[in-house]
Design an enzyme around this catalytic site. Structure first.
Site, PDB file in Angstrom:
ATOM      1  N   ASP A 293      31.031  -3.295 -68.502  1.00 13.20           N
ATOM      2  CA  ASP A 293      30.572  -3.664 -69.836  1.00 13.20           C
ATOM      3  C   ASP A 293      29.315  -4.480 -69.606  1.00 13.20           C
ATOM      4  OD1 ASP A 293      30.028  -4.911 -72.277  1.00 13.20           O
ATOM      5  OD2 ASP A 293      32.121  -4.747 -72.880  1.00 13.20           O
ATOM      6  N   HIS A 294      28.165  -3.888 -69.891  1.00 17.97           N
ATOM      7  CA  HIS A 294      26.930  -4.533 -69.431  1.00 17.97           C
ATOM      8  C   HIS A 294      26.690  -5.892 -70.104  1.00 17.97           C
ATOM      9  CE1 HIS A 294      25.133  -2.557 -72.969  1.00 17.97           C
ATOM     10  NE2 HIS A 294      24.328  -3.589 -72.969  1.00 17.97           N
TER      11      HIS A 294
ATOM     12  N   HIS B  55      31.852  -4.974 -76.185  1.00 20.20           N
ATOM     13  CA  HIS B  55      30.920  -6.107 -76.033  1.00 20.20           C
ATOM     14  C   HIS B  55      31.375  -7.351 -76.800  1.00 20.20           C
ATOM     15  CE1 HIS B  55      28.622  -2.967 -74.378  1.00 20.20           C
ATOM     16  NE2 HIS B  55      28.059  -2.527 -75.473  1.00 20.20           N
TER      17      HIS B  55
ATOM     18  N   LYS C 158      24.015  -1.557 -87.446  1.00 21.60           N
ATOM     19  CA  LYS C 158      22.670  -1.001 -87.250  1.00 21.60           C
ATOM     20  C   LYS C 158      21.933  -1.027 -88.577  1.00 21.60           C
ATOM     21  CE  LYS C 158      23.622   1.988 -83.329  1.00 21.60           C
ATOM     22  NZ  LYS C 158      22.679   1.366 -82.413  1.00 21.60           N
TER      23      LYS C 158
HETATM   24  N1  LIG Z   1      21.835   5.861 -71.958  1.00 23.12           N
HETATM   25  C1  LIG Z   1      22.177   4.634 -72.180  1.00 23.12           C
HETATM   26  O1  LIG Z   1      21.359   3.771 -72.523  1.00 23.12           O
HETATM   27  C2  LIG Z   1      23.602   4.199 -72.015  1.00 23.12           C
HETATM   28  C3  LIG Z   1      23.945   2.874 -72.307  1.00 23.12           C
HETATM   29  C4  LIG Z   1      25.262   2.458 -72.096  1.00 23.12           C
HETATM   30  C5  LIG Z   1      26.200   3.358 -71.612  1.00 23.12           C
HETATM   31  N2  LIG Z   1      25.855   4.657 -71.358  1.00 23.12           N
HETATM   32  C6  LIG Z   1      26.882   5.566 -70.838  1.00 23.12           C
HETATM   33  O2  LIG Z   1      26.452   6.090 -69.599  1.00 23.12           O
HETATM   34  C7  LIG Z   1      26.898   7.432 -69.444  1.00 23.12           C
HETATM   35  C8  LIG Z   1      25.692   8.330 -69.205  1.00 23.12           C
HETATM   36  O3  LIG Z   1      24.842   8.288 -70.328  1.00 23.12           O
HETATM   37  P1  LIG Z   1      23.424   8.992 -70.362  1.00 23.12           P
HETATM   38  O4  LIG Z   1      22.779   8.534 -71.599  1.00 23.12           O
HETATM   39  O5  LIG Z   1      22.720   8.818 -69.069  1.00 23.12           O
HETATM   40  O6  LIG Z   1      23.850  10.529 -70.512  1.00 23.12           O
HETATM   41  P2  LIG Z   1      22.914  11.805 -70.378  1.00 23.12           P
HETATM   42  O7  LIG Z   1      21.485  11.448 -70.463  1.00 23.12           O
HETATM   43  O8  LIG Z   1      23.479  12.814 -71.307  1.00 23.12           O
HETATM   44  O9  LIG Z   1      23.194  12.293 -68.884  1.00 23.12           O
HETATM   45  C9  LIG Z   1      24.350  12.981 -68.519  1.00 23.12           C
HETATM   46  C10 LIG Z   1      24.287  13.327 -67.048  1.00 23.12           C
HETATM   47  O10 LIG Z   1      25.479  14.021 -66.681  1.00 23.12           O
HETATM   48  C11 LIG Z   1      25.148  15.253 -66.056  1.00 23.12           C
HETATM   49  N3  LIG Z   1      26.160  16.245 -66.405  1.00 23.12           N
HETATM   50  C12 LIG Z   1      26.764  16.443 -67.607  1.00 23.12           C
HETATM   51  N4  LIG Z   1      27.701  17.399 -67.507  1.00 23.12           N
HETATM   52  C13 LIG Z   1      27.675  17.829 -66.219  1.00 23.12           C
HETATM   53  C14 LIG Z   1      28.418  18.778 -65.478  1.00 23.12           C
HETATM   54  N5  LIG Z   1      29.381  19.506 -66.048  1.00 23.12           N
HETATM   55  N6  LIG Z   1      28.145  18.936 -64.176  1.00 23.12           N
HETATM   56  C15 LIG Z   1      27.176  18.206 -63.580  1.00 23.12           C
HETATM   57  N7  LIG Z   1      26.413  17.282 -64.209  1.00 23.12           N
HETATM   58  C16 LIG Z   1      26.673  17.103 -65.528  1.00 23.12           C
HETATM   59  C17 LIG Z   1      23.801  15.609 -66.598  1.00 23.12           C
HETATM   60  O11 LIG Z   1      23.205  16.474 -65.665  1.00 23.12           O
HETATM   61  P3  LIG Z   1      22.115  17.598 -66.072  1.00 23.12           P
HETATM   62  O12 LIG Z   1      21.224  16.944 -67.079  1.00 23.12           O
HETATM   63  O13 LIG Z   1      21.448  17.873 -64.764  1.00 23.12           O
HETATM   64  O14 LIG Z   1      22.859  18.730 -66.661  1.00 23.12           O
HETATM   65  C18 LIG Z   1      23.132  14.238 -66.657  1.00 23.12           C
HETATM   66  O15 LIG Z   1      22.701  13.861 -65.377  1.00 23.12           O
HETATM   67  C19 LIG Z   1      27.678   7.764 -70.722  1.00 23.12           C
HETATM   68  O16 LIG Z   1      29.045   7.507 -70.501  1.00 23.12           O
HETATM   69  C20 LIG Z   1      27.118   6.773 -71.744  1.00 23.12           C
HETATM   70  O17 LIG Z   1      28.028   6.489 -72.759  1.00 23.12           O
HETATM   71  C21 LIG Z   1      24.577   5.073 -71.537  1.00 23.12           C
END
Ligand SMILES: NC(=O)c1ccc[n+]([C@@H]2O[C@H](COP(=O)([O-])OP(=O)(O)OC[C@H]3O[C@@H](n4cnc5c(N)ncnc54)[C@H](OP(=O)(O)O)[C@@H]3O)[C@@H](O)[C@H]2O)c1
Length: 491
Positions: A180-181, A243, A343
């Site tokens: 939990d950041h 959070h 929001k």
């Molecule tokens: N983004 C944020 O600011 C943020 C903040 C807090 C928490 N989070 C959490 O962090 C996690 C990641 O978020 P994100 O925003 O980085 O998601 P994202 O941009 O959608 O990235 C998802 C990643 O998973 C890979 N992926 C998905 N399905 C796959 C599969 N079947 N096989 C292999 N690779 C697969 C994708 O690879 P490809 O693109 O190569 O397909 C991509 O690298 C989530 O749980 C989110 O809730 C994110």
């Protein structure tokens, strides 16, 4: 492991990022690892990106260089960036393909410390966990193996329990790090130091002296392009269960006997287990939800939630929540905790306001102003620090009382930039310190409380209150504090 007090020096390690082509890796994880490298907290290590995209080691390194292009790193010599990039490798595979894990195992097995970061959509956790177990990367016989799991951790009690079962089928609880950041933020950690490192607050930190506590986490932006994600989540799941409850437990917990991960987390769990349940019959008295309608934010017109991309036209997903919660303990009996988050609000601000009771006899009550109740406001975002509102005499021949502020600003006092939350948390996982990560019983206790509210809302057929974007939230929230002395702080 002795928790928060230890200096951090991780042994040689390899970190595998599942979801290495994703947004979180770009924005937070690679920059955090680079910062740890620059500060000398990581020297012998390797980073392996694992994702579906057909990248190679070289293309991952090239992409990672662009992830370090922010102004934060603009003064860093290219040589240092190159030295970091050389530590990067990549495995292109889907998460359910055993062959990908066989390739990963070859790269990872020689290392003593193995950290697996699940930065993927939550549906993908299960195949990753099972496949890691399949190639024995969950084993700790030679060195250690740990897994960091991103939020959201479940969407209700049943799914959180299910995910815990999947994790515990392959990993022991001490290997599991639920992130939990918020807990990586300096000002959030400072709550413990403020309360337990000073003699003056703790004697007052109870229902005899505290009137109410308000926690506000307001965002001015709307859901933007994340409408699809938000539809499945809503504010209660997205902000409160994790959070805000982390903030709340740090504020309300009993003093721990020491700072070991389990002692601190045991005290936090006790708070969550003492929350008075809000069931359907209390839903209208203790919860308010709303959705932002079109309005003006930062001088610019913005559309309403229902017009956002990816949002159903008849959506009942909340973008605002206000709650009144009670913690049924000796210390907190009768002290309402007001929570407000959403929001599309008028300002981006995260803060905690602790309002103290009036003195037993208000001797200045007949003056034009008696100054009002003392308040300690902990600023979490955008400023970091705290303000104490106390009363003072206005200079002059009469006794007029006015509130004045005592301010502490982190930047002014320490003058150094605070580390990014992800930096601190990844480092903690590398040295095996789980104090700032959520334990299984903690996550289940918070979901237990939240799930009751979700069930109550599901039975409530009234339309969701709307609020103008850029405002302080729905009018209905104003009435939540039942006592006339208890008002929301101005946003
Ligand atoms: N983004 C944020 O600011 C943020 C903040 C807090 C928490 N989070 C959490 O962090 C996690 C990641 O978020 P994100 O925003 O980085 O998601 P994202 O941009 O959608 O990235 C998802 C990643 O998973 C890979 N992926 C998905 N399905 C796959 C599969 N079947 N096989 C292999 N690779 C697969 C994708 O690879 P490809 O693109 O190569 O397909 C991509 O690298 C989530 O749980 C989110 O809730 C994110």
């Amino acid at each position: 492991m002795d928790g928060l007090q230890f200096a951090k020096e991780p042994a040689p390690f390899v970190i595998t990022i599942f979801g290495a082509t994703g947004d979180l890796t770009r924005k937070k994880l690679i920059p955090a690892l680079f910062s740890l490298f620059l500060k000398g907290n990581a020297s012998q290590f390797k980073v392996i990106g694992f994702a579906r995209r057909p990248w190679t080691k070289e293309s991952f390194q090239k992409e990672a260089l662009s992830m370090l292009s922010g102004s934060h790193f603009s003064h860093i010599p290219e040589g240092q960036k190159k030295a970091f990039l050389e530590k990067l490798d990549y495995v292109s595979s889907t998460f359910d393909d055993a062959a990908g894990y066989a390739r990963l195992a070859e790269l990872v097995k020689p290392w003593e410390g193995k950290l697996f970061y699940l930065s993927t959509p939550p549906d993908e956790y299960e195949p990753i966990i099972r496949n890691l177990g399949g190639v024995g990367l969950n084993k700790v016989d030679s060195g250690w193996s740990r897994v960091i799991v991103e939020k959201p951790f479940g969407r209700d009690l049943a799914t959180a329990k299910e995910l815990n079962e999947i994790l515990s089928s392959q990993f022991e609880e001490h290997q599991i790090y639920r992130i939990d950041h918020y807990l990586g933020k300096e000002t959030v950690q400072n709550i413990l130091v403020l309360r337990f490192g000073n003699g003056i607050f703790e004697p007052l930190w109870n229902s005899r002296y505290i009137d109410n506590i308000q926690i506000t986490v307001a965002e001015s932006i709307g859901v933007g392009t994340r409408g699809n994600y938000y539809e499945k989540s809503g504010t209660l799941r997205d902000m409160v269960q994790n959070h805000i409850f982390q903030l709340m437990t740090l504020l309300l917990m009993e003093p721990p006997n020491d700072l070991s991960p389990d002692t601190v987390r045991t005290e936090k769990v006790k708070v969550l287990k003492s929350l008075r349940p809000i069931t359907y019959k209390d839903i209208k008295n203790y919860t308010v939800r709303g959705q932002y309608a079109a309005g003006v934010v930062d001088g610019k017109p913005v559309q309403g939630y229902l017009q956002e991309e990816g949002v159903a036209k008849d959506s009942k997903t909340e973008t605002f929540v206000a709650l009144q919660v009670h913690v049924d303990t000796w210390r907190w009996e009768g002290v309402p905790i007001f929570i407000r988050t959403g929001k599309g609000l008028g300002r981006k601000v995260s803060e905690v306001a602790v309002t103290f009771k009036q003195p037993p006899l208000q001797v200045f009550r007949n003056q034009a102003t008696d100054g009002g109740q003392n308040q300690l406001v902990l600023h979490i975002q955008p400023e970091e620090g705290f303000t104490f509102h106390i009363n003072a005499k206005i200079p002059g021949y009469t006794t007029q009382v006015r509130p004045v502020n005592m301010d502490f600003a982190y930047g002014d006092a320490f003058g150094e930039s605070t580390p990014e939350a992800y930096e601190r948390l990844i480092l903690d996982a590398l040295v095996g310190d789980s104090t700032l990560y959520t334990r299984r019983d903690e996550i289940e206790a918070s979901w237990s409380f939240i799930t009751r509210i979700l069930q109550g809302w599901a039975l409530d057929t009234d339309p969701l209150p709307q609020y103008r974007a850029g405002s302080a939230g729905p009018e209905e929230a104003k009435a939540l504090p039942a006592s006339i002395d208890q008002k929301w702080r101005k946003l």
